[in-house]
Enzyme design. Structure first.
Site, PDB file in Angstrom:
ATOM      1  CD  GLU A 198       6.927 -13.991  -5.476  1.00 16.82           C
ATOM      2  OE1 GLU A 198       7.456 -14.304  -6.536  1.00 16.82           O
ATOM      3  OE2 GLU A 198       7.505 -13.957  -5.221  1.00 16.82           O
ATOM      4  CG  ASP A 227       7.314  -4.727 -23.314  1.00 15.11           C
ATOM      5  OD1 ASP A 227       7.363  -5.799 -22.942  1.00 15.11           O
ATOM      6  OD2 ASP A 227       7.152  -5.230 -24.602  1.00 15.11           O
ATOM      7  CE  LYS A 279      10.911 -15.016  -9.207  1.00 15.13           C
ATOM      8  NZ  LYS A 279       9.697 -14.700  -7.497  1.00 15.13           N
ATOM      9  CG  HIS A 326       7.953 -17.298   0.985  1.00 14.58           C
ATOM     10  ND1 HIS A 326       8.433 -17.456  -0.311  1.00 14.58           N
ATOM     11  CD2 HIS A 326       8.070 -15.769   1.555  1.00 14.58           C
ATOM     12  CE1 HIS A 326       8.887 -16.518  -0.492  1.00 14.58           C
ATOM     13  NE2 HIS A 326       8.514 -15.404  -0.628  1.00 14.58           N
TER      14      HIS A 326
END
Ligand code: MEV
Length: 425
Positions: free
Chosen positions: A85, A281, A265, A378
């Site tokens: 991202e 992991d 998130k 962005h």
């Protein structure tokens, strides 16, 4: 045509690709090329990657970036980040720099206990089970002696084995609740091997073992990280308002699950990137973190912020079961390099670093959201991506970036501006 196959795993890599290309891609040659262009030219390295999983036919690259200028507990770090991202690494670097001039990040591991369970069914008298467990307990430790030997030498091992009555949740359901210290390893294999040995020893006619497995919910493997500074040192324009809105943004994430999920998130953007780069992991970390966020019964923010006596404080508490030995950590050349870049940290130090990466990412997101909005940054990235797709030259790129400085960026608008520019020339 049937798309099922038997004996697929026995085929070699090229045969596997051929089967795939003829079965799913109408024998398109380009598919084979796409897959093969990602093969590593170094056969030793390719073999290593082939063997990580089964049926490997190619490699799937993730960008590997670094975010410098992190100061954590007074020590300088450059964080390795593997993530697809855009903006995440840039945001981490900016925030690292920002806090490096305000005392840096402070982090502390609160606890490192990991958990495994032997789940079983028992229909008999509870007191008989309790007596059986009490008689057996020592033996349960003993049967794991060979497995725990090395771990004990390193200061870890099985901390305790408890019998837990879960019959109020599910009829006849009990468990052996086993706690572990796994020192510098994440310990999944170690824990599962111990649990299976314990289960074998514990099983008898009226005890039906259902399964033995570690838990990825590790609220006792917890780390705290924070930043703080005077409100007036926080922001150039209007520090008071900035601090107030920032705290409100965290409060909203604490009060409202829809926002909390997005908020967390963003935290995981930073956390996963370092977790992946260090060969840990990320699914385990994700599952454990979200369960922890929901521990109160409703899903909440993993971070907190307040203003007290003119001091702005922002912190995170998050369970992180990570390792710096074992698993992929030293097997994957880039994980090994990442750990080296971090000064070959202990698992505890890595927990601190990763928690900081999450906190920094959340700071970046909330700072943008409560001030300029997230789209500005962005869309800038989006613009460069579109320009790249259009195959623009360096001068054309520069022109388009200037042109869109104060204009709304949409795909169409960029294409139009580019076509006009190229046409004009
Ligand atoms: C995007 O990957 C992450 C954010 O949505 C996080 C947030 O909203 O806090 C920007």
């Amino acid at each position: 045509m049937s798309k099922t196959v038997s004996g697929f795993s026995k085929l070699n890599k090229l045969e596997k690709i051929d089967w795939l290309v003829s079965t799913y891609f109408n024998n398109e040659n380009s598919v084979k090329q796409v897959l093969m262009q990602y093969w590593n030219s170094n056969p030793v390295l390719q073999d290593l990657h082939d063997d990580f999983i089964e049926n490997t036919i190619s490699n799937f690259y993730l960008p590997f970036g670094v975010a410098p200028n992190f100061v954590i507990n007074g020590k300088d770090y450059t964080l390795p980040m593997a993530i697809e991202e855009s903006s995440v690494v840039a945001a981490a670097s900016l925030v690292a720099k920002f806090w490096s001039t305000r005392g840096g990040f402070k982090a502390e591991v609160i606890s490192t206990t990991k958990i495994g369970q032997v789940h079983f069914m028992y229909e008999g008298e509870k007191t008989e089970l309790q007596n059986y467990f009490a008689d057996k307990k020592e033996q349960l430790f003993k049967v794991t002696d060979a497995i725990t030997q090395n771990m004990r030498k390193r200061g870890g091992g099985i901390l305790d084995i408890e019998l837990r009555d879960k019959t109020s949740e599910l009829e006849n359901y009990y468990q052996l609740y086993v706690t572990f210290e796994t020192v510098d390893s994440m310990g999944a294999n170690f824990i599962n091997s111990c649990l299976e040995a314990i289960a074998n020893e514990f099983e008898k006619e009226d005890i039906q073992i259902v399964m033995s497995i570690l838990s990825n919910y590790v609220p006792e493997c917890l780390v705290h990280a924070e930043v703080s500074c005077k409100v007036e040192d926080l922001y150039a324009e209007n520090s008071e308002l900035f601090a107030q809105k920032f705290v409100q943004a965290v409060q909203i994430a604490n009060a409202e699950p829809h926002r909390a999920v997005t908020h967390n998130k963003g935290i995981m953007n930073g956390i996963d990137a370092v977790v992946i780069a260090t060969g840990n992991d990320f699914r385990a970390i994700e599952a454990g973190a979200h369960a922890f966020a929901a521990k109160s019964g409703s899903y909440r923010s993993l971070t907190n912020a307040n203003i007290e006596n003119g001091i702005f404080k922002f912190w995170i508490e998050i369970p992180l079961a990570v390792g710096t030995v074992g698993g992929l950590t030293k097997l994957h050349p880039l994980s090994k390099l990442s750990l080296k870049l971090l000064g070959n940290p202990s698992a505890k130090e890595l927990m601190e670093i990763i928690a900081v990466a999450g906190l920094a990412q959340n700071f970046a997101a909330l700072r943008a959201l409560t001030t300029t909005g997230i789209q500005k940054g962005h869309m800038k990235m989006h613009l460069t991506n579109i320009i790249k797709q259009l195959g623009a030259s360096e001068e054309e790129k520069e022109y388009l970036i200037n042109y869109f400085e104060n204009k709304t960026i949409t795909h169409n608008a960029v294409v139009e501006a580019y076509n006009k520019l190229v046409g004009d020339n």
